[in-house]
Design an enzyme around this catalytic site. Structure first.
Site, PDB file in Angstrom:
ATOM      1  N   GLU A  44       0.835  -0.999  -0.068  1.00 50.43           N
ATOM      2  CA  GLU A  44      -0.010  -0.058  -0.026  1.00 50.43           C
ATOM      3  C   GLU A  44       0.937   1.191  -0.177  1.00 50.43           C
ATOM      4  OE1 GLU A  44      -3.707  -0.134   1.843  1.00 50.43           O
ATOM      5  OE2 GLU A  44      -3.362   1.935   2.538  1.00 50.43           O
ATOM      6  N   THR A  67      -3.663   4.995  -2.106  1.00 50.82           N
ATOM      7  CA  THR A  67      -4.776   5.628  -0.932  1.00 50.82           C
ATOM      8  C   THR A  67      -5.193   6.922  -1.891  1.00 50.82           C
ATOM      9  OG1 THR A  67      -3.091   6.851   0.040  1.00 50.82           O
ATOM     10  CG2 THR A  67      -3.458   4.702   0.962  1.00 50.82           C
ATOM     11  N   TYR A  68      -6.329   7.271  -1.151  1.00 49.17           N
ATOM     12  CA  TYR A  68      -7.207   8.189  -1.704  1.00 49.17           C
ATOM     13  C   TYR A  68      -7.589   9.288  -0.425  1.00 49.17           C
ATOM     14  CZ  TYR A  68     -10.785  10.804  -4.844  1.00 49.17           C
ATOM     15  OH  TYR A  68     -11.437  11.519  -5.487  1.00 49.17           O
ATOM     16  N   ALA A 124      -8.931  11.185   2.411  1.00 50.70           N
ATOM     17  CA  ALA A 124     -10.201  11.075   3.278  1.00 50.70           C
ATOM     18  C   ALA A 124     -11.060  12.251   2.855  1.00 50.70           C
ATOM     19  CB  ALA A 124      -9.924  11.136   4.758  1.00 50.70           C
ATOM     20  N   TYR A 138     -12.583  -5.433   8.613  1.00 53.63           N
ATOM     21  CA  TYR A 138     -11.565  -5.047   9.933  1.00 53.63           C
ATOM     22  C   TYR A 138     -11.959  -6.476  10.652  1.00 53.63           C
ATOM     23  CZ  TYR A 138     -12.539  -0.836   7.809  1.00 53.63           C
ATOM     24  OH  TYR A 138     -12.447   0.387   6.838  1.00 53.63           O
ATOM     25  N   GLN A 148      -7.756  -4.352   7.444  1.00 49.09           N
ATOM     26  CA  GLN A 148      -7.287  -3.348   8.247  1.00 49.09           C
ATOM     27  C   GLN A 148      -6.014  -3.611   8.860  1.00 49.09           C
ATOM     28  OE1 GLN A 148      -6.409  -0.457   8.929  1.00 49.09           O
ATOM     29  NE2 GLN A 148      -8.187   0.606   9.484  1.00 49.09           N
TER      30      GLN A 148
HETATM   31  P1  FAD Z   1     -18.080   1.282   5.280  1.00 51.01           P
HETATM   32  O1  FAD Z   1     -18.112   0.055   4.594  1.00 51.01           O
HETATM   33  O2  FAD Z   1     -18.974   2.101   5.001  1.00 51.01           O
HETATM   34  O3  FAD Z   1     -18.187   0.977   6.913  1.00 51.01           O
HETATM   35  C1  FAD Z   1     -18.285   2.281   7.829  1.00 51.01           C
HETATM   36  C2  FAD Z   1     -19.083   1.406   9.008  1.00 51.01           C
HETATM   37  O4  FAD Z   1     -20.326   1.644   8.373  1.00 51.01           O
HETATM   38  C3  FAD Z   1     -18.844   0.302   9.523  1.00 51.01           C
HETATM   39  O5  FAD Z   1     -19.216   0.373  10.906  1.00 51.01           O
HETATM   40  C4  FAD Z   1     -19.683  -0.698   8.977  1.00 51.01           C
HETATM   41  O6  FAD Z   1     -20.072  -1.929   9.581  1.00 51.01           O
HETATM   42  C5  FAD Z   1     -20.984   0.183   8.422  1.00 51.01           C
HETATM   43  N1  FAD Z   1     -21.650  -0.078   7.173  1.00 51.01           N
HETATM   44  C6  FAD Z   1     -21.211  -0.443   6.232  1.00 51.01           C
HETATM   45  N2  FAD Z   1     -22.033  -0.471   5.118  1.00 51.01           N
HETATM   46  C7  FAD Z   1     -23.039  -0.375   5.649  1.00 51.01           C
HETATM   47  C8  FAD Z   1     -24.471  -0.225   5.087  1.00 51.01           C
HETATM   48  N3  FAD Z   1     -24.625  -0.389   3.962  1.00 51.01           N
HETATM   49  N4  FAD Z   1     -25.420   0.528   6.155  1.00 51.01           N
HETATM   50  C9  FAD Z   1     -25.258   0.571   7.506  1.00 51.01           C
HETATM   51  N5  FAD Z   1     -23.947   0.270   7.870  1.00 51.01           N
HETATM   52  C10 FAD Z   1     -22.962   0.040   7.104  1.00 51.01           C
HETATM   53  N6  FAD Z   1      -9.490   5.553   4.318  1.00 51.01           N
HETATM   54  C11 FAD Z   1      -9.222   6.856   3.400  1.00 51.01           C
HETATM   55  O7  FAD Z   1      -9.592   7.980   3.692  1.00 51.01           O
HETATM   56  N7  FAD Z   1      -8.378   6.603   2.264  1.00 51.01           N
HETATM   57  C12 FAD Z   1      -7.816   5.598   1.948  1.00 51.01           C
HETATM   58  O8  FAD Z   1      -7.373   5.465   0.861  1.00 51.01           O
HETATM   59  C13 FAD Z   1      -8.366   4.162   2.911  1.00 51.01           C
HETATM   60  N8  FAD Z   1      -7.681   3.001   2.413  1.00 51.01           N
HETATM   61  C14 FAD Z   1      -8.088   2.040   3.312  1.00 51.01           C
HETATM   62  C15 FAD Z   1      -7.661   0.664   2.948  1.00 51.01           C
HETATM   63  C16 FAD Z   1      -8.178  -0.450   3.781  1.00 51.01           C
HETATM   64  C17 FAD Z   1      -7.478  -1.768   3.335  1.00 51.01           C
HETATM   65  C18 FAD Z   1      -8.746  -0.277   4.834  1.00 51.01           C
HETATM   66  C19 FAD Z   1      -8.898  -1.326   5.864  1.00 51.01           C
HETATM   67  C20 FAD Z   1      -9.116   1.107   5.165  1.00 51.01           C
HETATM   68  C21 FAD Z   1      -8.792   2.075   4.557  1.00 51.01           C
HETATM   69  N9  FAD Z   1      -9.267   3.568   4.827  1.00 51.01           N
HETATM   70  C22 FAD Z   1      -8.970   4.361   4.109  1.00 51.01           C
HETATM   71  C23 FAD Z   1     -10.113   3.706   5.811  1.00 51.01           C
HETATM   72  C24 FAD Z   1     -11.595   3.403   5.810  1.00 51.01           C
HETATM   73  O9  FAD Z   1     -12.029   4.272   4.956  1.00 51.01           O
HETATM   74  C25 FAD Z   1     -12.213   3.860   7.205  1.00 51.01           C
HETATM   75  O10 FAD Z   1     -11.782   2.691   8.002  1.00 51.01           O
HETATM   76  C26 FAD Z   1     -13.582   4.032   7.480  1.00 51.01           C
HETATM   77  O11 FAD Z   1     -13.889   4.498   8.637  1.00 51.01           O
HETATM   78  C27 FAD Z   1     -14.450   2.965   6.783  1.00 51.01           C
HETATM   79  O12 FAD Z   1     -14.255   2.981   5.535  1.00 51.01           O
HETATM   80  P2  FAD Z   1     -15.172   1.477   4.696  1.00 51.01           P
HETATM   81  O13 FAD Z   1     -15.117   1.700   3.270  1.00 51.01           O
HETATM   82  O14 FAD Z   1     -14.869   0.240   5.349  1.00 51.01           O
HETATM   83  O15 FAD Z   1     -16.619   2.066   5.236  1.00 51.01           O
END
Ligand code: FAD
Length: 291
Positions: free
Chosen positions: A16, A48-49, A51, A145, A176
């Site tokens: 990454e 990465t992108y 936030a 996660y 994560q």
């Molecule tokens: P979501 O999948 O939307 O999840 C967020 C929360 O909402 C979780 O508690 C989940 O259980 C819940 N949820 C999910 N879908 C739904 C739904 N349909 N309805 C109701 N609840 C729901 N961040 C950055 O800013 N830039 C990056 O480039 C970046 N890269 C990452 C790469 C990896 C491999 C990982 C693991 C994380 C990365 N992150 C990055 C961090 C990530 O964006 C954060 O952890 C963020 O808080 C959640 O992202 P997510 O896409 O998992 O969100």
């Protein structure tokens, strides 16, 4: 190429990275870093992108550099939280023009000064997946996660949405950062029980300075086991020993993950070539035999 096709045939090694932070001042430096990482022969590199949606151009430019100049498969991260439909259209069109097939669909880290504007268009990664699928043809990847997402009531609540991501087309997942492999094994077990079938690639981050610990803890909230914490504390004033511990602990985690059948290893090297090289040096024979 769609990275899920690579995963069908082999265990993958990936990194990454992030795009230049200071506009274009750092572009050449970032390209030099990626050229060095290429020498380690990764199967793909993710970018990465921001936030806050900042620097989307840097994300596409670096993904394109990887794909078209270095000939490495690129996985472009894309965060829906800060984005509008137009932002996503712009990025998707540019990725297509540059022959990039893979997007890690995310919501994004909620900013500290979180406002109602954030997530206005795309509340969750799954909403972003729906939109991309309705207009474009990309291989979509999801984040997951091992300790459960910190906004979820429980791991099981979070797993429901991991399943939804698969139903909406995620062909594999990247986890994560975690420092206790047991969390990863539990995630995989529980995910399989509810029918999630896609590969779940563990994300490993070697800790190489005391500063990196607090950053990692704040960003990911991942648990650091007591024994490892004690060692990190003991070596905190000895930078060379501290790095040695970080590399060797990452190698220990990786050896254990391979022994239990992990489908790949994603190293959060965050543009640190020395870290990547040091970990690979210690794994040279293992890479020959297991990747
Ligand atoms: P979501 O999948 O939307 O999840 C967020 C929360 O909402 C979780 O508690 C989940 O259980 C819940 N949820 C999910 N879908 C739904 C739904 N349909 N309805 C109701 N609840 C729901 N961040 C950055 O800013 N830039 C990056 O480039 C970046 N890269 C990452 C790469 C990896 C491999 C990982 C693991 C994380 C990365 N992150 C990055 C961090 C990530 O964006 C954060 O952890 C963020 O808080 C959640 O992202 P997510 O896409 O998992 O969100």
């Amino acid at each position: 190429m769609r990275i899920n096709e690579i995963l069908k045939n082999k265990r993958t090694l990936s990194f990454e990275t992030f795009p230049p932070k200071k506009g274009y001042d750092d572009l050449d430096k970032t390209k030099a870093v990626l050229a060095e990482l290429k020498k380690l022969n990764p199967d793909f590199i993710s970018v990465t992108y921001g936030a806050m949606g900042s620097n989307s151009k840097g994300n596409v430019d670096i993904a394109s550099f990887l794909k078209n100049e270095l000939n490495i498969e690129a996985l472009a991260h894309l965060t829906g939280g800060p984005s509008s439909y137009e932002d996503v259209d712009n990025v998707c069109k540019q990725l297509k023009e540059n022959n990039i097939d893979n997007i890690l669909t995310l919501r994004g880290d909620k900013p500290i000064d979180y406002s109602a504007e954030y997530c206005k268009t795309f509340k969750h990664a799954t909403d972003l997946m729906d939109y991309i699928n309705s207009k474009y043809d990309f291989n979509l990847v999801g984040a997951c996660y091992p300790e459960g997402h910190n906004e979820s009531d429980s791991l099981y609540e979070d797993l429901k949405y991991m399943k939804l991501k698969e139903e909406k087309g995620a062909t594999f997942f990247i986890t994560q950062v975690f420092f206790d492999n047991e969390y990863y094994y539990r995630l995989v077990n529980e995910a399989r029980k509810i029918g999630i079938k896609s590969p779940i690639i563990p994300g490993i981050m070697p800790l190489t300075s005391p500063k990196s610990i607090s950053k990692t803890k704040i960003l990911c909230g991942s648990t650091i086991p007591l024994n490892y914490r004690n060692m990190l504390e003991f070596y905190k004033d000895k930078p060379k020993s501290f790095k040695e511990l970080g590399y060797n602990y990452a190698v220990y985690q990786i050896m254990d993950l391979l022994a239990k059948g992990a489908p790949g290893i994603h190293l959060y090297v965050m543009n640190n070539v020395e870290t990547a090289k040091e970990v690979f040096k210690r794994l040279e024979n293992v890479i020959d035999e297991y990747f």
